[in-house]
Write a protein that holds these residues in place. Structure first.
Motif, short mmCIF file in Angstrom:
data_model
loop_
_atom_site.label_atom_id
_atom_site.label_comp_id
_atom_site.label_asym_id
_atom_site.label_seq_id
_atom_site.Cartn_x
_atom_site.Cartn_y
_atom_site.Cartn_z
N MET A 1 0.85 -1.17 0.00
CA MET A 1 0.00 0.00 0.00
C MET A 1 0.89 1.24 0.00
O MET A 1 1.84 1.32 0.76
N GLU A 2 0.55 2.18 -0.83
CA GLU A 2 1.25 3.46 -0.87
C GLU A 2 0.59 4.39 0.14
O GLU A 2 -0.64 4.42 0.27
N THR A 3 1.40 5.15 0.88
CA THR A 3 0.85 6.10 1.84
C THR A 3 1.54 7.44 1.72
O THR A 3 2.72 7.51 1.38
N LYS A 4 0.77 8.49 2.01
CA LYS A 4 1.33 9.86 2.04
C LYS A 4 0.55 10.67 3.05
O LYS A 4 -0.65 10.49 3.21
N LEU A 5 1.27 11.60 3.68
CA LEU A 5 0.59 12.57 4.53
C LEU A 5 -0.05 13.62 3.63
O LEU A 5 0.58 14.09 2.68
N PHE A 6 -1.26 13.99 3.95
CA PHE A 6 -1.95 15.02 3.16
C PHE A 6 -1.14 16.30 3.10
O PHE A 6 -1.03 16.94 2.06
N SER A 7 -0.53 16.67 4.23
CA SER A 7 0.22 17.92 4.30
C SER A 7 1.43 17.94 3.37
O SER A 7 1.97 19.01 3.08
N GLU A 8 1.85 16.79 2.87
CA GLU A 8 3.01 16.72 1.98
C GLU A 8 2.63 16.67 0.50
O GLU A 8 3.51 16.67 -0.35
N LEU A 9 1.34 16.61 0.21
CA LEU A 9 0.92 16.58 -1.19
C LEU A 9 1.08 17.96 -1.81
O LEU A 9 0.87 18.98 -1.15
N GLU A 10 1.42 17.99 -3.08
CA GLU A 10 1.62 19.26 -3.78
C GLU A 10 0.27 19.87 -4.12
O GLU A 10 -0.54 19.28 -4.84
N ARG A 11 0.06 21.05 -3.55
CA ARG A 11 -1.21 21.75 -3.76
C ARG A 11 -1.43 21.96 -5.26
O ARG A 11 -0.54 22.35 -5.98
N GLY A 12 -2.66 21.67 -5.70
CA GLY A 12 -3.00 21.84 -7.11
C GLY A 12 -2.76 20.61 -7.95
O GLY A 12 -3.26 20.52 -9.08
N SER A 13 -2.01 19.64 -7.44
CA SER A 13 -1.76 18.41 -8.20
C SER A 13 -3.02 17.56 -8.23
O SER A 13 -3.93 17.72 -7.41
N GLN A 14 -3.09 16.64 -9.19
CA GLN A 14 -4.23 15.74 -9.29
C GLN A 14 -4.34 14.90 -8.02
O GLN A 14 -5.45 14.67 -7.51
N GLU A 15 -3.21 14.48 -7.47
CA GLU A 15 -3.20 13.69 -6.24
C GLU A 15 -3.78 14.49 -5.07
O GLU A 15 -4.56 13.97 -4.27
N TYR A 16 -3.43 15.77 -4.99
CA TYR A 16 -3.96 16.66 -3.95
C TYR A 16 -5.47 16.80 -4.09
O TYR A 16 -6.22 16.69 -3.12
N GLU A 17 -5.94 17.06 -5.30
CA GLU A 17 -7.37 17.24 -5.54
C GLU A 17 -8.16 15.97 -5.20
O GLU A 17 -9.24 16.04 -4.61
N HIS A 18 -7.61 14.82 -5.57
CA HIS A 18 -8.26 13.54 -5.26
C HIS A 18 -8.35 13.36 -3.74
O HIS A 18 -9.39 12.99 -3.21
N ALA A 19 -7.24 13.65 -3.05
CA ALA A 19 -7.20 13.50 -1.60
C ALA A 19 -8.13 14.49 -0.90
O ALA A 19 -8.83 14.12 0.05
N ILE A 20 -8.17 15.73 -1.37
CA ILE A 20 -9.02 16.72 -0.72
C ILE A 20 -10.50 16.35 -0.88
O ILE A 20 -11.28 16.48 0.07
N ASN A 21 -10.88 15.84 -2.03
CA ASN A 21 -12.27 15.41 -2.23
C ASN A 21 -12.63 14.27 -1.28
O ASN A 21 -13.71 14.25 -0.69
N TYR A 22 -11.71 13.33 -1.13
CA TYR A 22 -11.91 12.21 -0.21
C TYR A 22 -12.04 12.71 1.23
O TYR A 22 -12.97 12.35 1.95
#
Length: 163
Positions: A1-22
């Motif tokens: 499983m891949e894990t990341k802290l939300f605070s480390e995601l790059e704002r505006g990236s697709q990964e950030y947007e996906h995480a913020i919606n979740y």
């Protein structure tokens, strides 16, 4: 499983947007009368972005777990203090229903401990309420030796020991 802290995601990236919606889905619909629901009741009126920024400013963060690019669960916490030291106070552990039964919450907890150690945090408190998920998670971590730690089950504390 891949894990990341939300605070480390790059704002505006697709990964950030996906995480913020979740995360917004979980933030706007907390368990009724949970500590998180009570503490943040007045914060739900602003826009999604304002809500996330308000929570981040109060030390809230989440470890997000992904399988094959899909978010499958999280552990959310607030940084605070306990016993005179920095402590991560876990208040939410969630795995999407279709992924339950695979010990993903144990994997998330182990990864959270790794992130905490890297940041010099040695104390994690896992909830205050009467929560069977929390009890099962702590017991699995304790029984299986998943993390090198001392457990104080009565006070819901995990003291991380050097790896």
């Amino acid at each position: 499983m891949e894990t990341k802290l939300f605070s480390e995601l790059e704002r505006g990236s697709q990964e950030y947007e996906h995480a913020i919606n979740y995360l917004i889905r979980h933030i706007r619909n907390p368990s009724p009368q949970s500590q998180f629901e009570v503490r943040t009741r007045g914060l739900r009126e602003p826009s999604d972005e304002q809500l996330v920024e308000a929570l981040k400013s109060q030390g809230y963060d989440a470890l997000i777990g992904k399988l094959e690019g899909e978010i499958v669960g999280h552990i959310a916490y607030q940084e605070g203090g306990s016993e005179g030291e920095v402590c991560w106070n876990v208040f939410s552990t969630f795995v999407e229903p279709e992924y339950r039964g695979r010990c993903l919450s144990v994997q998330l907890a182990k990864r959270l401990a790794e992130y905490a150690r890297k940041r010099g945090v040695n104390l994690i408190k896992v909830g205050d309420g009467d929560n069977l998920v929390r009890e099962r998670l702590l017991k699995k971590l304790l029984e299986n030796g998943k993390i090198n730690a001392e457990f104080d089950l009565e006070n819901h504390l995990v003291r991380l020991l050097p790896s």
